[in-house]
Motif scaffolding. Structure first.
Motif, PDB file in Angstrom:
ATOM      1  N   THR A  70     -27.295  83.116 -15.172  1.00  6.80           N
ATOM      2  CA  THR A  70     -27.817  83.412 -13.849  1.00  6.80           C
ATOM      3  C   THR A  70     -29.107  82.642 -13.582  1.00  6.80           C
ATOM      4  O   THR A  70     -29.788  82.186 -14.517  1.00  6.80           O
ATOM      5  CB  THR A  70     -28.023  84.926 -13.684  1.00  6.80           C
ATOM      6  N   GLU A  71     -29.416  82.458 -12.300  1.00  7.68           N
ATOM      7  CA  GLU A  71     -30.424  81.507 -11.858  1.00  7.68           C
ATOM      8  C   GLU A  71     -31.804  81.743 -12.453  1.00  7.68           C
ATOM      9  O   GLU A  71     -32.442  80.827 -12.956  1.00  7.68           O
ATOM     10  CB  GLU A  71     -30.516  81.520 -10.330  1.00  7.68           C
ATOM     11  N   GLU A  72     -32.310  82.965 -12.370  1.00  2.18           N
ATOM     12  CA  GLU A  72     -33.707  83.214 -12.725  1.00  2.18           C
ATOM     13  C   GLU A  72     -33.900  83.442 -14.219  1.00  2.18           C
ATOM     14  O   GLU A  72     -34.855  82.943 -14.807  1.00  2.18           O
ATOM     15  CB  GLU A  72     -34.238  84.420 -11.940  1.00  2.18           C
ATOM     16  N   THR A  73     -33.008  84.196 -14.836  1.00  2.00           N
ATOM     17  CA  THR A  73     -33.176  84.581 -16.243  1.00  2.00           C
ATOM     18  C   THR A  73     -32.554  83.575 -17.195  1.00  2.00           C
ATOM     19  O   THR A  73     -32.991  83.429 -18.328  1.00  2.00           O
ATOM     20  CB  THR A  73     -32.567  85.979 -16.483  1.00  2.00           C
ATOM     21  N   GLY A  74     -31.536  82.870 -16.752  1.00  2.00           N
ATOM     22  CA  GLY A  74     -30.828  81.960 -17.644  1.00  2.00           C
ATOM     23  C   GLY A  74     -29.638  82.644 -18.274  1.00  2.00           C
ATOM     24  O   GLY A  74     -28.742  83.112 -17.569  1.00  2.00           O
ATOM     25  N   VAL A  75     -29.617  82.739 -19.596  1.00  2.00           N
ATOM     26  CA  VAL A  75     -28.474  83.299 -20.321  1.00  2.00           C
ATOM     27  C   VAL A  75     -28.815  84.697 -20.827  1.00  2.00           C
ATOM     28  O   VAL A  75     -29.866  84.918 -21.439  1.00  2.00           O
ATOM     29  CB  VAL A  75     -28.079  82.400 -21.505  1.00  2.00           C
ATOM     30  N   ILE A  76     -27.916  85.634 -20.548  1.00  2.00           N
ATOM     31  CA  ILE A  76     -28.047  87.012 -21.013  1.00  2.00           C
ATOM     32  C   ILE A  76     -26.782  87.354 -21.791  1.00  2.00           C
ATOM     33  O   ILE A  76     -25.668  87.224 -21.265  1.00  2.00           O
ATOM     34  CB  ILE A  76     -28.217  87.997 -19.845  1.00  2.00           C
ATOM     35  N   GLU A  77     -26.931  87.777 -23.030  1.00  2.00           N
ATOM     36  CA  GLU A  77     -25.785  88.178 -23.842  1.00  2.00           C
ATOM     37  C   GLU A  77     -25.639  89.699 -23.766  1.00  2.00           C
ATOM     38  O   GLU A  77     -26.575  90.429 -24.044  1.00  2.00           O
ATOM     39  CB  GLU A  77     -25.986  87.752 -25.300  1.00  2.00           C
ATOM     40  N   VAL A  78     -24.433  90.154 -23.375  1.00  2.00           N
ATOM     41  CA  VAL A  78     -24.189  91.600 -23.273  1.00  2.00           C
ATOM     42  C   VAL A  78     -22.905  91.972 -23.996  1.00  2.00           C
ATOM     43  O   VAL A  78     -22.087  92.731 -23.499  1.00  2.00           O
ATOM     44  CB  VAL A  78     -24.137  92.071 -21.803  1.00  2.00           C
ATOM     45  N   GLY A  79     -22.746  91.444 -25.172  1.00  2.00           N
ATOM     46  CA  GLY A  79     -21.577  91.805 -25.957  1.00  2.00           C
ATOM     47  C   GLY A  79     -20.801  90.585 -26.399  1.00  2.00           C
ATOM     48  O   GLY A  79     -20.964  89.482 -25.881  1.00  2.00           O
ATOM     49  N   ASP A  80     -19.944  90.807 -27.378  1.00  2.00           N
ATOM     50  CA  ASP A  80     -19.170  89.725 -27.974  1.00  2.00           C
ATOM     51  C   ASP A  80     -17.820  89.620 -27.279  1.00  2.00           C
ATOM     52  O   ASP A  80     -16.903  90.404 -27.531  1.00  2.00           O
ATOM     53  CB  ASP A  80     -18.976  90.015 -29.463  1.00  2.00           C
ATOM     54  N   SER A  81     -17.710  88.672 -26.377  1.00  6.31           N
ATOM     55  CA  SER A  81     -16.481  88.468 -25.613  1.00  6.31           C
ATOM     56  C   SER A  81     -16.444  87.022 -25.154  1.00  6.31           C
ATOM     57  O   SER A  81     -17.467  86.341 -25.091  1.00  6.31           O
ATOM     58  CB  SER A  81     -16.440  89.408 -24.409  1.00  6.31           C
ATOM     59  N   ASP A  82     -15.247  86.545 -24.837  1.00  5.54           N
ATOM     60  CA  ASP A  82     -15.091  85.186 -24.344  1.00  5.54           C
ATOM     61  C   ASP A  82     -15.285  85.081 -22.831  1.00  5.54           C
ATOM     62  O   ASP A  82     -15.114  84.004 -22.254  1.00  5.54           O
ATOM     63  CB  ASP A  82     -13.703  84.639 -24.705  1.00  5.54           C
ATOM     64  N   LEU A  83     -15.655  86.186 -22.176  1.00  3.11           N
ATOM     65  CA  LEU A  83     -15.907  86.140 -20.736  1.00  3.11           C
ATOM     66  C   LEU A  83     -17.318  85.647 -20.437  1.00  3.11           C
ATOM     67  O   LEU A  83     -18.268  85.957 -21.157  1.00  3.11           O
ATOM     68  CB  LEU A  83     -15.732  87.527 -20.124  1.00  3.11           C
ATOM     69  N   ILE A  84     -17.435  84.879 -19.354  1.00  2.00           N
ATOM     70  CA  ILE A  84     -18.739  84.410 -18.876  1.00  2.00           C
ATOM     71  C   ILE A  84     -18.824  84.697 -17.384  1.00  2.00           C
ATOM     72  O   ILE A  84     -17.903  84.363 -16.626  1.00  2.00           O
ATOM     73  CB  ILE A  84     -18.925  82.904 -19.120  1.00  2.00           C
ATOM     74  N   ALA A  85     -19.920  85.328 -16.965  1.00  7.95           N
ATOM     75  CA  ALA A  85     -20.208  85.532 -15.544  1.00  7.95           C
ATOM     76  C   ALA A  85     -21.253  84.503 -15.120  1.00  7.95           C
ATOM     77  O   ALA A  85     -22.285  84.349 -15.771  1.00  7.95           O
ATOM     78  CB  ALA A  85     -20.731  86.940 -15.290  1.00  7.95           C
ATOM     79  N   ILE A  86     -20.951  83.758 -14.045  1.00  2.71           N
ATOM     80  CA  ILE A  86     -21.850  82.713 -13.551  1.00  2.71           C
ATOM     81  C   ILE A  86     -22.342  83.142 -12.175  1.00  2.71           C
ATOM     82  O   ILE A  86     -21.545  83.332 -11.253  1.00  2.71           O
ATOM     83  CB  ILE A  86     -21.131  81.350 -13.463  1.00  2.71           C
ATOM     84  N   ILE A  87     -23.652  83.299 -12.034  1.00  2.00           N
ATOM     85  CA  ILE A  87     -24.205  83.968 -10.859  1.00  2.00           C
ATOM     86  C   ILE A  87     -25.260  83.119 -10.172  1.00  2.00           C
ATOM     87  O   ILE A  87     -26.195  82.620 -10.805  1.00  2.00           O
ATOM     88  CB  ILE A  87     -24.838  85.320 -11.266  1.00  2.00           C
TER      89      ILE A  87
END
Length: 283
Positions: A70-87
């Motif tokens: 995401t734009e302001e924070t960069g990369v946030i990890e919220v668990g072990d999964s192959d999904l990526i949310a791009i915001i």
């Protein structure tokens, strides 16, 4: 909510969070605008942070597991999964601050299938205009939706006596590129109507819907978060896009990445005409 969730459910998630965030921003918005602070002059404003925090918290509360870019924070990890949310929590920040009613929220999802996830791994997403929060969304191989109405193919414009071009360029080199393309298209097609509206994602959505014919950004200021959801929509509607040198575009979605340039159209003919104009002048 990890890798097992399907593209249709991810589209619904993007729509749900996007509309809720748009409603929140809409309630904070004023047409009068506000004096820009020094931070806002660098295109980061309070509304960006408000929207980003809300989207990230919504993802967490709804059980999303994976990576958030995401734009302001960069990369946030919220668990072990192959999904990526791009915001992109607010595309058109300066418009929002100035009271110019053209800005949007973009949320996309990718499913990492091999190594690093790239544009080719997008599976769903939504772009939501803030002031009229009817989402335009997609899920891969299932199509594009306006609200919850699936559209098979955008209707052609009822008037075709000019071409609409969305252009971004505030440096001499970018302006020169636009001038070359404008001259070539005008010579071939006649009238050209140029626009620079201030929300790249919204412009690309309207291009996907054939309200805009050609999109050009040669500023070297784009990032993957600006483009992911909108290019997913364009791709699903068989649109076409390349960089200013005519090369195919693909980029990592694992973190924030720059995108040097973008030329896009719903028509391969318009795209090739634009690229030929640049190439002819280089030669």
């Amino acid at each position: 909510m990890g890798a097992e969730i399907g593209s249709g459910k991810l589209r619904e998630l993007a729509v749900l969070i996007g509309v809720k965030t748009a409603t929140k921003l809409k309630n904070e918005y004023t047409l009068i605008g506000n004096e820009l602070s020094e931070v806002e002059k660098n295109e980061t404003i309070k509304a960006d942070l408000l929207a980003e925090n809300y989207i990230v918290n919504q993802l967490k509360e709804l059980g999303f597991k994976g990576k958030i870019v995401t734009e302001e924070t960069g990369v946030i990890e919220v668990g072990d999964s192959d999904l990526i949310a791009i915001i992109d929590p607010l595309d058109g920040s300066i418009n929002y601050s100035l009271g110019i009613p053209w800005f949007s929220i973009s949320i996309a999802f990718a499913q990492r299938s091999r190594g690093q996830a790239t544009l080719k791994d997008l599976v769903a997403g939504a772009v939501v205009p803030v002031l009229d929060p009817i989402p335009i969304s997609f899920s891969v191989d299932r199509g594009v939706y306006i609200g919850e109405t699936k559209i098979e193919s955008p209707p052609a414009r009822s008037f075709t006596d000019f071409i609409v071009v969305a252009f971004y360029g505030d440096e001499p080199e970018a302006m020169s590129i636009h001038s070359k393309i404008h001259a070539a298209l005008a010579k071939k097609y006649g009238k050209i109507k140029a626009r620079s509206l201030g929300s790249v994602a919204l412009d690309l959505v309207y291009l996907s819907l054939r309200k805009i014919d050609l999109f050009i950004d040669a500023r070297a200021k784009l990032r993957n978060i600006d483009l992911a959801a909108a290019l997913g929509i364009l791709r699903e509607l068989n649109g076409t896009f390349k960089d200013i040198d005519g090369m195919d575009i693909d980029f990592s979605l694992e973190d924030i990445q720059p995108v040097r340039s973008l030329v896009a159209s719903w028509s391969n003919t318009y795209l090739e005409d634009a690229l030929d104009a640049v190439g002819d002048n280089i030669e």
